[in-house]
Motif scaffolding. Structure first.
Motif, PDB file in Angstrom:
ATOM      1  N   VAL A 118      22.273   3.541   6.144  1.00  0.00           N
ATOM      2  CA  VAL A 118      22.873   3.244   5.218  1.00  0.00           C
ATOM      3  C   VAL A 118      22.656   2.893   3.728  1.00  0.00           C
ATOM      4  CG1 VAL A 118      25.219   2.699   2.997  1.00  0.00           C
ATOM      5  CG2 VAL A 118      25.662   4.618   5.474  1.00  0.00           C
ATOM      6  N   MET A 119      22.529   1.298   4.294  1.00  0.00           N
ATOM      7  CA  MET A 119      21.588   0.464   3.492  1.00  0.00           C
ATOM      8  C   MET A 119      20.316   0.698   2.782  1.00  0.00           C
ATOM      9  SD  MET A 119      22.783  -3.071   5.581  1.00  0.00           S
ATOM     10  CE  MET A 119      21.687  -2.652   6.612  1.00  0.00           C
ATOM     11  N   SER A 120      20.079   1.115   3.898  1.00  0.00           N
ATOM     12  CA  SER A 120      18.521   2.082   3.221  1.00  0.00           C
ATOM     13  C   SER A 120      18.357   3.123   1.911  1.00  0.00           C
ATOM     14  CB  SER A 120      17.352   2.292   4.642  1.00  0.00           C
ATOM     15  OG  SER A 120      17.135   1.418   5.029  1.00  0.00           O
ATOM     16  N   ILE A 121      19.457   3.913   2.297  1.00  0.00           N
ATOM     17  CA  ILE A 121      19.541   4.956   1.173  1.00  0.00           C
ATOM     18  C   ILE A 121      20.090   4.506   0.088  1.00  0.00           C
ATOM     19  CG2 ILE A 121      20.877   6.979   0.607  1.00  0.00           C
ATOM     20  CD1 ILE A 121      18.334   6.772   2.520  1.00  0.00           C
ATOM     21  N   VAL A 122      21.457   3.340  -0.069  1.00  0.00           N
ATOM     22  CA  VAL A 122      21.658   2.604  -1.348  1.00  0.00           C
ATOM     23  C   VAL A 122      20.648   2.407  -1.922  1.00  0.00           C
ATOM     24  CG1 VAL A 122      22.680   1.320  -2.309  1.00  0.00           C
ATOM     25  CG2 VAL A 122      24.085   2.349  -0.427  1.00  0.00           C
ATOM     26  N   LEU A 123      19.602   1.530  -1.545  1.00  0.00           N
ATOM     27  CA  LEU A 123      18.783   0.669  -2.276  1.00  0.00           C
ATOM     28  C   LEU A 123      17.919   1.965  -2.297  1.00  0.00           C
ATOM     29  CD1 LEU A 123      17.069  -1.543  -2.679  1.00  0.00           C
ATOM     30  CD2 LEU A 123      15.588  -1.509  -0.426  1.00  0.00           C
ATOM     31  N   VAL A 124      17.890   2.765  -1.399  1.00  0.00           N
ATOM     32  CA  VAL A 124      16.447   3.471  -2.538  1.00  0.00           C
ATOM     33  C   VAL A 124      17.313   4.642  -3.992  1.00  0.00           C
ATOM     34  CG1 VAL A 124      15.911   6.698  -2.025  1.00  0.00           C
ATOM     35  CG2 VAL A 124      15.572   4.557  -0.262  1.00  0.00           C
ATOM     36  N   GLU A 125      18.007   4.457  -3.785  1.00  0.00           N
ATOM     37  CA  GLU A 125      18.702   5.290  -5.286  1.00  0.00           C
ATOM     38  C   GLU A 125      18.508   4.324  -5.810  1.00  0.00           C
ATOM     39  OE1 GLU A 125      19.167   7.747  -5.257  1.00  0.00           O
ATOM     40  OE2 GLU A 125      19.311   8.693  -3.136  1.00  0.00           O
ATOM     41  N   TYR A 182      11.036   6.567   0.519  1.00  0.00           N
ATOM     42  CA  TYR A 182      11.911   7.101  -0.111  1.00  0.00           C
ATOM     43  C   TYR A 182      12.277   6.471  -1.220  1.00  0.00           C
ATOM     44  CZ  TYR A 182      13.662   9.981   3.986  1.00  0.00           C
ATOM     45  OH  TYR A 182      13.747  11.268   4.875  1.00  0.00           O
ATOM     46  N   ILE A 183      11.970   5.296  -1.535  1.00  0.00           N
ATOM     47  CA  ILE A 183      11.533   4.589  -2.240  1.00  0.00           C
ATOM     48  C   ILE A 183      11.092   4.753  -3.503  1.00  0.00           C
ATOM     49  CG2 ILE A 183      11.783   1.550  -3.210  1.00  0.00           C
ATOM     50  CD1 ILE A 183      12.708   1.110  -0.461  1.00  0.00           C
ATOM     51  N   LYS A 184       9.517   5.242  -2.529  1.00  0.00           N
ATOM     52  CA  LYS A 184       8.366   5.387  -3.647  1.00  0.00           C
ATOM     53  C   LYS A 184       8.874   6.263  -3.820  1.00  0.00           C
ATOM     54  CE  LYS A 184       3.327   6.712  -3.565  1.00  0.00           C
ATOM     55  NZ  LYS A 184       1.934   6.402  -3.281  1.00  0.00           N
ATOM     56  N   GLY A 198      15.641   3.773  -8.019  1.00  0.00           N
ATOM     57  CA  GLY A 198      15.786   5.462  -8.615  1.00  0.00           C
ATOM     58  C   GLY A 198      16.434   5.170 -10.191  1.00  0.00           C
ATOM     59  N   ILE A 199      17.499   4.017  -9.882  1.00  0.00           N
ATOM     60  CA  ILE A 199      18.257   3.473 -11.011  1.00  0.00           C
ATOM     61  C   ILE A 199      17.617   2.197 -12.279  1.00  0.00           C
ATOM     62  CG2 ILE A 199      20.501   3.212 -12.378  1.00  0.00           C
ATOM     63  CD1 ILE A 199      21.986   4.545  -9.203  1.00  0.00           C
ATOM     64  N   ARG A 200      16.894   1.551 -11.555  1.00  0.00           N
ATOM     65  CA  ARG A 200      16.357   0.940 -11.408  1.00  0.00           C
ATOM     66  C   ARG A 200      15.295   0.965 -12.537  1.00  0.00           C
ATOM     67  NH1 ARG A 200      14.341  -4.141  -8.644  1.00  0.00           N
ATOM     68  NH2 ARG A 200      13.761  -4.794 -10.350  1.00  0.00           N
ATOM     69  N   LYS A 201      14.528   2.985 -12.221  1.00  0.00           N
ATOM     70  CA  LYS A 201      13.594   2.419 -12.557  1.00  0.00           C
ATOM     71  C   LYS A 201      13.650   3.390 -13.892  1.00  0.00           C
ATOM     72  CE  LYS A 201       9.336   4.013 -13.012  1.00  0.00           C
ATOM     73  NZ  LYS A 201       8.081   2.903 -13.641  1.00  0.00           N
ATOM     74  N   LYS A 202      14.117   4.569 -13.397  1.00  0.00           N
ATOM     75  CA  LYS A 202      14.924   5.833 -14.575  1.00  0.00           C
ATOM     76  C   LYS A 202      15.919   5.622 -15.624  1.00  0.00           C
ATOM     77  CE  LYS A 202      13.003   8.520 -11.101  1.00  0.00           C
ATOM     78  NZ  LYS A 202      13.168   9.652 -10.131  1.00  0.00           N
ATOM     79  N   GLY A 203      16.637   4.641 -15.606  1.00  0.00           N
ATOM     80  CA  GLY A 203      17.935   4.481 -16.476  1.00  0.00           C
ATOM     81  C   GLY A 203      18.679   5.349 -14.990  1.00  0.00           C
ATOM     82  N   VAL A 204      20.342   5.312 -15.585  1.00  0.00           N
ATOM     83  CA  VAL A 204      21.240   6.165 -15.318  1.00  0.00           C
ATOM     84  C   VAL A 204      20.833   7.320 -15.755  1.00  0.00           C
ATOM     85  CG1 VAL A 204      23.566   6.624 -14.839  1.00  0.00           C
ATOM     86  CG2 VAL A 204      23.344   4.257 -14.927  1.00  0.00           C
ATOM     87  N   ARG A 205      20.988   7.108 -16.741  1.00  0.00           N
ATOM     88  CA  ARG A 205      20.820   8.668 -17.216  1.00  0.00           C
ATOM     89  C   ARG A 205      19.260   9.964 -16.044  1.00  0.00           C
ATOM     90  NH1 ARG A 205      20.994  10.115 -24.055  1.00  0.00           N
ATOM     91  NH2 ARG A 205      23.406   9.083 -23.616  1.00  0.00           N
ATOM     92  N   GLY A 206      18.493   9.453 -16.417  1.00  0.00           N
ATOM     93  CA  GLY A 206      17.144   9.453 -15.809  1.00  0.00           C
ATOM     94  C   GLY A 206      17.240   9.955 -14.350  1.00  0.00           C
ATOM     95  N   TRP A 207      18.176   8.727 -13.207  1.00  0.00           N
ATOM     96  CA  TRP A 207      18.175   9.093 -11.864  1.00  0.00           C
ATOM     97  C   TRP A 207      19.332  10.420 -12.027  1.00  0.00           C
ATOM     98  CZ3 TRP A 207      23.293   8.445 -10.069  1.00  0.00           C
ATOM     99  CH2 TRP A 207      23.481   8.522  -8.244  1.00  0.00           C
ATOM    100  N   GLY A 214       0.586  -1.472   0.034  1.00  0.00           N
ATOM    101  CA  GLY A 214      -0.164   0.241   0.046  1.00  0.00           C
ATOM    102  C   GLY A 214       0.623   1.092  -0.031  1.00  0.00           C
ATOM    103  N   LEU A 215       1.956   1.312   0.904  1.00  0.00           N
ATOM    104  CA  LEU A 215       2.992   2.322   0.396  1.00  0.00           C
ATOM    105  C   LEU A 215       3.539   2.602  -0.629  1.00  0.00           C
ATOM    106  CD1 LEU A 215       4.517   1.949   4.131  1.00  0.00           C
ATOM    107  CD2 LEU A 215       2.777   3.538   3.756  1.00  0.00           C
ATOM    108  N   LEU A 216       4.312   1.502  -1.778  1.00  0.00           N
ATOM    109  CA  LEU A 216       5.240   1.625  -2.297  1.00  0.00           C
ATOM    110  C   LEU A 216       4.604   1.333  -3.901  1.00  0.00           C
ATOM    111  CD1 LEU A 216       7.548  -1.012  -1.283  1.00  0.00           C
ATOM    112  CD2 LEU A 216       7.771   1.631  -1.159  1.00  0.00           C
ATOM    113  N   GLY A 217       3.274   0.796  -3.597  1.00  0.00           N
ATOM    114  CA  GLY A 217       2.530  -0.119  -5.100  1.00  0.00           C
ATOM    115  C   GLY A 217       3.165  -1.529  -5.450  1.00  0.00           C
ATOM    116  N   LYS A 218       2.416  -1.388  -6.779  1.00  0.00           N
ATOM    117  CA  LYS A 218       2.940  -2.373  -7.416  1.00  0.00           C
ATOM    118  C   LYS A 218       4.106  -2.160  -7.829  1.00  0.00           C
ATOM    119  CE  LYS A 218      -0.984  -4.669  -7.420  1.00  0.00           C
ATOM    120  NZ  LYS A 218      -0.948  -6.212  -6.058  1.00  0.00           N
ATOM    121  N   GLU A 219       4.511  -1.461  -8.752  1.00  0.00           N
ATOM    122  CA  GLU A 219       6.200  -1.556  -8.756  1.00  0.00           C
ATOM    123  C   GLU A 219       7.186  -1.661  -7.848  1.00  0.00           C
ATOM    124  OE1 GLU A 219       5.791   2.408 -11.111  1.00  0.00           O
ATOM    125  OE2 GLU A 219       5.715   2.079 -12.369  1.00  0.00           O
TER     126      GLU A 219
END
Length: 229
Positions: free
Chosen positions: A124-131, A222-224, A134-143, A78-83
């Motif tokens: 640090v682990m959580s923020i690395v996961l967040v970034e 942050y992930i959402k 973002g890279i997985r979703k948007k790609g490096v350029r989009g990130w 419910g927080l993150l959505g299907k993605e």
């Protein structure tokens, strides 16, 4: 007053349990050993709980387990959505770990979250996961472009958030644990021995669970934000 200070220092000190004779000696701290104990508890509990699972004619134990896991999974979905479903196992693991770590003091162990190194590592682990999300979703350029949104002039502020967010997560968790330690030390110092027991249960159980919830809740937000278009 000296007794109070000594009590606080004893609670906050993280002692070396043993030293590994490698690279000149690696000190293994008390927080690491207790974390190993928590990991063993989680692994053994997992093995016990998943034994004898069935598709039909399930037991009451399996029904309760499935209901509990479904509730937690649905909460994060419910927080993150299907993605964001790929990140739910990590969040469940972290919330269980922090919850046990904050309550393990009831068994006579020193909570690992009293060690600033532990809270820093979790943040640090959580923020690395967040970034990474973002890279997985948007790609490096989009990130990289996302740092210039909504306007390029605030890019430095967005970059600064890479350091502010883990610091915020770390200090929020550690600060609340530290606050509970100080309050409990004051209560034990000023009141009779029997009176602090209800307060100990409050800070070790209720407050410990709340801190675990707040940590994963903020990580989920942050992930959402990272995976949103």
């Amino acid at each position: 007053m000296n007794g109070l200070v000594e009590s606080l220092m004893e609670e906050l000190n993280c002692n070396v349990v043993f030293t590994i004779p490698l690279f000149g000696g690696i000190d293994v701290m008390e927080s690491v050993v207790v974390t190993w104990i928590i990991m063993a508890i989680m692994m053994i509990a997992s093995l016990i709980l998943v034994r004898g699972l069935k598709v039909r004619n399930i037991s009451k134990k399996q029904a309760a387990l499935e209901s509990g896991m479904s509730f937690i999974y649905d909460f994060f979905e419910g927080l993150l959505g299907k993605e964001g479903k790929d990140y739910i196992p990590y969040l469940i693991t972290v919330v269980i770990y922090i919850g046990i770590a904050n309550m393990i003091g009831l068994l006579g162990f020193k909570s690992p979250t009293k060690d600033l190194n532990v809270t820093v590592s979790l943040a640090v682990m959580s923020i690395v996961l967040v970034e990474v999300a973002g890279i997985r979703k948007k790609g490096v350029r989009g990130w990289i472009k996302s740092f210039a949104e909504p306007i390029a002039i605030i890019a430095p502020i967005n970059v600064l958030e890479l350091f502010i967010r883990p610091l915020s997560l770390c200090m929020r968790l550690f600060g609340n644990v530290l606050g509970a330690i100080v309050v409990m030390a004051l209560i034990k110092h000023l009141l009779p021995l029997i009176v602090p027991l209800p307060f100990s249960f409050y800070f070790d159980i209720f407050d410990g669970v709340i801190q675990a919830y707040v940590f994963v809740f903020l990580t989920s937000l942050y992930i959402k934000e990272a995976i949103e278009d």
